[in-house]
Design an enzyme around this catalytic site. Structure first.
Site, PDB file in Angstrom:
ATOM      1  CG  HIS A  10      43.235  41.501  38.178  1.00  0.00           C
ATOM      2  ND1 HIS A  10      41.912  42.102  38.174  1.00  0.00           N
ATOM      3  CD2 HIS A  10      43.017  40.344  37.254  1.00  0.00           C
ATOM      4  CE1 HIS A  10      40.997  41.242  37.465  1.00  0.00           C
ATOM      5  NE2 HIS A  10      41.932  40.149  36.999  1.00  0.00           N
ATOM      6  CD  GLN A  28      47.396  56.921  41.937  1.00  0.00           C
ATOM      7  OE1 GLN A  28      48.340  57.004  41.437  1.00  0.00           O
ATOM      8  NE2 GLN A  28      46.538  58.045  41.667  1.00  0.00           N
ATOM      9  CG  ASN A  81      37.669  33.569  33.794  1.00  0.00           C
ATOM     10  OD1 ASN A  81      36.977  34.040  32.784  1.00  0.00           O
ATOM     11  ND2 ASN A  81      38.428  34.003  34.519  1.00  0.00           N
ATOM     12  CG  ASP A 133      40.823  44.584  40.161  1.00  0.00           C
ATOM     13  OD1 ASP A 133      41.744  43.799  40.537  1.00  0.00           O
ATOM     14  OD2 ASP A 133      40.317  44.301  39.078  1.00  0.00           O
ATOM     15  CG  ASN A 173      49.713  59.744  24.093  1.00  0.00           C
ATOM     16  OD1 ASN A 173      50.799  60.129  24.335  1.00  0.00           O
ATOM     17  ND2 ASN A 173      48.710  60.084  24.356  1.00  0.00           N
ATOM     18  CB  SER A 221      39.198  40.159  34.101  1.00  0.00           C
ATOM     19  OG  SER A 221      39.250  39.766  35.442  1.00  0.00           O
TER      20      SER A 221
END
Length: 450
Positions: A96, A90, A192, A62, A113, A256
């Site tokens: 995205h 990173q 899409n 990605d 968390n 996605s």
């Protein structure tokens, strides 16, 4: 070669204003967790009693994955940037890839968390493959990224984009074949555009092609359909981590997001059943899926494929391993023969199938019709990620105006869910079932074969 590429996420709405990326008031943190309707529908806590994705690596090919995001700290491996721009894997200015990673393996942050985005497989590791700078993908580069991920031992490869040039024989197709030969589960979105055509790489042999459903578990109107759909998963109004937004979060819609949920489910299965081949993992995904009360006459269905994912059932059902190559490899050779053997009972295959139109033509689950997850929140900004490359917009491509506005503050009197740590897991207990989102999985519809 620059390819014609379309995000499998159509729009992202910024969650800004009250919510801060690092330190945030409890109300704001719970506000993000509260918006994750999929937690209730899938029942994450129940799934985690069987598997949390431990020991599994999911490669996210990605825009990169920001491992410094609070919800992903400690979850993201070094990875590789295959774009040649000198950045790290990173580095994700688009957001995205980070969003997909958070859906898969986000673990939230804060006490127990209980804040931020929690993923379906929170103990899986993310291998980031930065294959794009916002919208500039290169066919050879992302193919090299897949090969790198395979050589690093990736168990699942998430491809939340489409590529009109990734046809059989292309570098992308060869890389995917390489991944399959090395026992990786490859998952891709169906696109899409709401049309009767699947894009590449989703329609390549053996790839798990994923469509999106909304909060009522109806197929999303813009989810592509047709021959080759494998599964559907939640993909509408999905809260995800997003470093491109000042809040650190956004609300995405598209295949996605659905693709990421299927990748997470594959990771859960691989963690619990490490002896299964990639094909046998896909077999378990398919045979545990459900059509609920939707009427289909042929399996796979052109919209639902083999059905809606059921992660808990995928982990607990008594399903024979089946052939090592799995049902998709068989289907690529003989779709008609295997549609009768791909884990569906005769009563399901003989049911009447609806025509493609709108979700109103699909029989609704009792108690789910009209469910809306964000009734109290007005979304003001839409960020399109359907840009085309290489000679103009791809199918359904083009660029919508990119917004810069903020999401309003949570309404006065807003009540947070009471979060608590799940027993012996260190993860928050998902909120109880709300009147807006009764859990359709709890209705125990007939499963789709053994």
């Amino acid at each position: 070669m620059i390819f014609k590429r379309v995000w499998a996420t159509t729009s992202v709405v910024a969650l800004t204003g009250a919510v801060l990326l690092t330190s945030a008031p409890n109300a704001s943190a719970d506000y993000i967790r509260d918006k994750q309707w999929v937690i209730d529908v899938i029942n994450f806590k129940k799934v985690w009693s069987e598997s949390q994705g431990q020991g599994v690596t999911v490669a996210v090919v990605d825009t990169g994955v920001d491992g410094s995001h609070p919800d992903l700290v400690g979850q993201v491996l070094k990875g590789k940037n295959v774009t040649g721009n000198g950045e790290e894997a990173q580095d994700d200015t688009d957001g995205h890839g980070t969003g997909m990673a958070s859906i898969i393996a986000g673990q939230g942050h804060g006490v127990n968390n209980s804040s931020g985005v929690i993923g379906l497989a929170p103990r899986a590791k993310i291998l980031p493959i930065k294959a794009a700078n916002v919208d500039d993908f290169n066919d050879d580069q992302w193919a090299n990224g897949i090969r790198y991920a395979v050589d690093q031992g990736a168990d699942v490869i998430n491809l939340s984009f489409t590529d009109s040039l990734a046809s059989p024989g292309s570098e992308g197709a060869k890389a995917i074949e390489y991944a399959q030969q090395h026992d990786a589960v490859v998952v891709a979105g169906t696109g899409n555009d709401g049309i009767d055509e699947l894009p590449y790489p989703a329609k390549l042999p053996g790839v798990v092609a994923v469509g999106a459903v909304d909060e009522s578990l109806d197929v999303w109107d813009n989810s592509n359909y047709g021959d080759g759909v494998t599964l559907v998963a939640p993909g509408v109004n999905i809260v995800e981590a997003d470093p491109s937004q000042s809040s650190g979060y956004s609300n995405g819609t598209g295949t996605s997001d659905a693709t990421a949920y299927v990748s997470a489910t594959a990771a859960l299965i691989r963690a619990k059943y490490p002896d299964l081949t990639a094909g046998q993992v896909i077999n378990r995904l398919i045979k545990s899926a459900t059509f609920l009360d939707r009427k289909v006459k042929r399996v796979p269905d052109e919209e639902y494929g083999y059905g809606l994912i059921r992660p808990y059932s995928a982990l607990t059902m008594d399903i024979p391993k089946g052939p090592k190559q799995g049902p998709l490899a068989q289907s690529s050779q003989s779709s008609s023969a295997n549609s009768g053997t791909a884990s569906r009972d005769d009563d399901n295959t003989n049911q009447a199938k609806k025509k493609k139109s709108s979700s109103g033509n699909i029989f609704l689950i009792a108690g789910v019709a009209g469910a809306v997850v964000v009734a109290a929140v007005l979304f003001a900004v839409i960020r399109s990620r359907r840009n085309g490359r290489g000679g103009g917009p791809g199918p359904g491509g083009g660029t919508s105006p990119q917004g810069t506005g903020n999401l309003p503050q949570p309404p006065a009197g807003y009540q947070q869910y009471p979060h608590a740590a799940a027993p012996n897991q260190g993860y928050p207990t998902p909120p109880g079932q709300s009147p807006q989102h009764p859990n359709p999985y709890a209705q125990q519809p007939p499963h789709q074969g053994q």
